[in-house]
Design a protein around this motif. Structure first.
Motif, PDB file in Angstrom:
ATOM      1  N   LEU A 143      38.354  37.543  22.908  1.00  0.00           N
ATOM      2  CA  LEU A 143      39.570  38.017  22.846  1.00  0.00           C
ATOM      3  C   LEU A 143      40.282  39.153  23.982  1.00  0.00           C
ATOM      4  O   LEU A 143      41.506  38.694  24.150  1.00  0.00           O
ATOM      5  CB  LEU A 143      40.392  38.665  21.271  1.00  0.00           C
ATOM      6  CG  LEU A 143      39.842  37.271  19.902  1.00  0.00           C
ATOM      7  CD1 LEU A 143      40.170  38.214  18.917  1.00  0.00           C
ATOM      8  CD2 LEU A 143      40.615  35.860  20.717  1.00  0.00           C
ATOM      9  N   VAL A 144      39.692  39.484  24.947  1.00  0.00           N
ATOM     10  CA  VAL A 144      39.975  40.628  25.651  1.00  0.00           C
ATOM     11  C   VAL A 144      39.695  40.007  26.711  1.00  0.00           C
ATOM     12  O   VAL A 144      39.008  39.393  27.595  1.00  0.00           O
ATOM     13  CB  VAL A 144      38.970  41.312  25.657  1.00  0.00           C
ATOM     14  CG1 VAL A 144      39.586  42.915  26.493  1.00  0.00           C
ATOM     15  CG2 VAL A 144      38.575  42.354  24.249  1.00  0.00           C
ATOM     16  N   ALA A 203      30.600  35.845  16.819  1.00  0.00           N
ATOM     17  CA  ALA A 203      29.943  35.435  18.341  1.00  0.00           C
ATOM     18  C   ALA A 203      29.069  36.703  18.814  1.00  0.00           C
ATOM     19  O   ALA A 203      28.439  37.010  20.104  1.00  0.00           O
ATOM     20  CB  ALA A 203      28.700  34.219  18.039  1.00  0.00           C
ATOM     21  N   CYS A 204      30.145  36.770  19.998  1.00  0.00           N
ATOM     22  CA  CYS A 204      30.844  37.909  21.022  1.00  0.00           C
ATOM     23  C   CYS A 204      30.724  39.270  21.122  1.00  0.00           C
ATOM     24  O   CYS A 204      31.535  39.783  22.192  1.00  0.00           O
ATOM     25  CB  CYS A 204      32.129  36.709  21.561  1.00  0.00           C
ATOM     26  SG  CYS A 204      33.389  36.775  20.388  1.00  0.00           S
ATOM     27  N   ARG A 240      34.790  51.186  19.021  1.00  0.00           N
ATOM     28  CA  ARG A 240      34.969  50.091  18.422  1.00  0.00           C
ATOM     29  C   ARG A 240      33.821  48.710  18.763  1.00  0.00           C
ATOM     30  O   ARG A 240      33.421  48.654  19.799  1.00  0.00           O
ATOM     31  CB  ARG A 240      35.659  50.615  18.335  1.00  0.00           C
ATOM     32  CG  ARG A 240      36.796  49.585  19.284  1.00  0.00           C
ATOM     33  CD  ARG A 240      38.815  49.510  19.381  1.00  0.00           C
ATOM     34  NE  ARG A 240      38.751  48.944  20.650  1.00  0.00           N
ATOM     35  CZ  ARG A 240      40.007  49.599  21.615  1.00  0.00           C
ATOM     36  NH1 ARG A 240      38.950  50.907  21.417  1.00  0.00           N
ATOM     37  NH2 ARG A 240      40.311  49.504  22.352  1.00  0.00           N
ATOM     38  N   ALA A 241      33.853  47.963  17.255  1.00  0.00           N
ATOM     39  CA  ALA A 241      33.387  46.422  17.755  1.00  0.00           C
ATOM     40  C   ALA A 241      34.700  45.867  18.538  1.00  0.00           C
ATOM     41  O   ALA A 241      35.667  46.194  17.899  1.00  0.00           O
ATOM     42  CB  ALA A 241      32.365  45.753  16.683  1.00  0.00           C
ATOM     43  N   VAL A 242      34.674  45.555  19.340  1.00  0.00           N
ATOM     44  CA  VAL A 242      35.027  44.127  19.761  1.00  0.00           C
ATOM     45  C   VAL A 242      34.651  42.764  20.155  1.00  0.00           C
ATOM     46  O   VAL A 242      33.994  42.338  20.660  1.00  0.00           O
ATOM     47  CB  VAL A 242      35.419  44.628  20.941  1.00  0.00           C
ATOM     48  CG1 VAL A 242      36.730  43.668  21.955  1.00  0.00           C
ATOM     49  CG2 VAL A 242      36.248  46.572  21.055  1.00  0.00           C
ATOM     50  N   MET A 258      25.746  44.278  17.326  1.00  0.00           N
ATOM     51  CA  MET A 258      26.649  45.002  17.560  1.00  0.00           C
ATOM     52  C   MET A 258      28.046  45.194  17.172  1.00  0.00           C
ATOM     53  O   MET A 258      28.045  46.492  17.583  1.00  0.00           O
ATOM     54  CB  MET A 258      27.136  44.310  18.918  1.00  0.00           C
ATOM     55  CG  MET A 258      25.994  43.486  20.036  1.00  0.00           C
ATOM     56  SD  MET A 258      25.020  45.472  20.393  1.00  0.00           S
ATOM     57  CE  MET A 258      26.293  46.254  21.435  1.00  0.00           C
ATOM     58  N   ALA A 259      27.572  44.537  16.269  1.00  0.00           N
ATOM     59  CA  ALA A 259      29.248  45.030  15.105  1.00  0.00           C
ATOM     60  C   ALA A 259      28.447  46.073  14.080  1.00  0.00           C
ATOM     61  O   ALA A 259      29.561  46.642  13.541  1.00  0.00           O
ATOM     62  CB  ALA A 259      29.590  43.607  14.391  1.00  0.00           C
TER      63      ALA A 259
END
Length: 133
Positions: free
Chosen positions: A83-84, A59-60, A77-79, A131-132
């Motif tokens: 987690l970042v 979802a993020c 890339r998708a992130v 977004m992915a």
């Protein structure tokens, strides 16, 4: 094994863009601040959702264009933004679902097709799915 704030913040300013707008942050952000929280609470963009906090639900998800440290090439890339750490985003170009489209300005074709073909239930995860893709 974790980094202390002084180790992580040896560079005084971290510069990155979100949807084309420059953001400059420093130690005031804190080493524990995740990108999803910065986007939602600092920039007040709520299209990127926070759910599991473990990178499992997606979802993020945001899209990042950045230099790959291994190859030196710029890659997109998708992130999972939950987690970042924000302080690891130096030089990144980050795009959220808000950058694609909206009701006022018109939707991106992916957003339109998801809606047209009933591709979501409650819609909470839809921004991450878009977004992915």
């Amino acid at each position: 094994m974790g980094n202390t704030q002084s180790e992580v913040c040896t560079q005084e300013q971290i510069r990155f863009t979100v949807n084309g707008k420059l953001n400059i942050v420093g130690p005031e952000v804190g080493v524990e601040t995740r990108l999803v929280r910065f986007i939602r609470e600092g920039l007040h963009m709520t299209g990127t959702k926070f759910s599991c906090g473990q990178g499992g639900c997606g979802a993020c998800t945001v899209t990042v264009t950045a230099r790959d440290p291994g190859s030196g090439l710029t890659k997109t890339r998708a992130v999972n933004s939950c987690l970042v750490p924000v302080l690891s985003c130096d030089g990144w170009e980050i795009s959220t679902v808000e950058s694609l489209g909206n009701k006022k300005d018109g939707f991106h074709p992916l957003q339109s097709r998801l809606a047209k073909f009933n591709g979501s239930q409650c819609g909470f995860c839809s921004p991450g799915m878009i977004m992915a893709t």
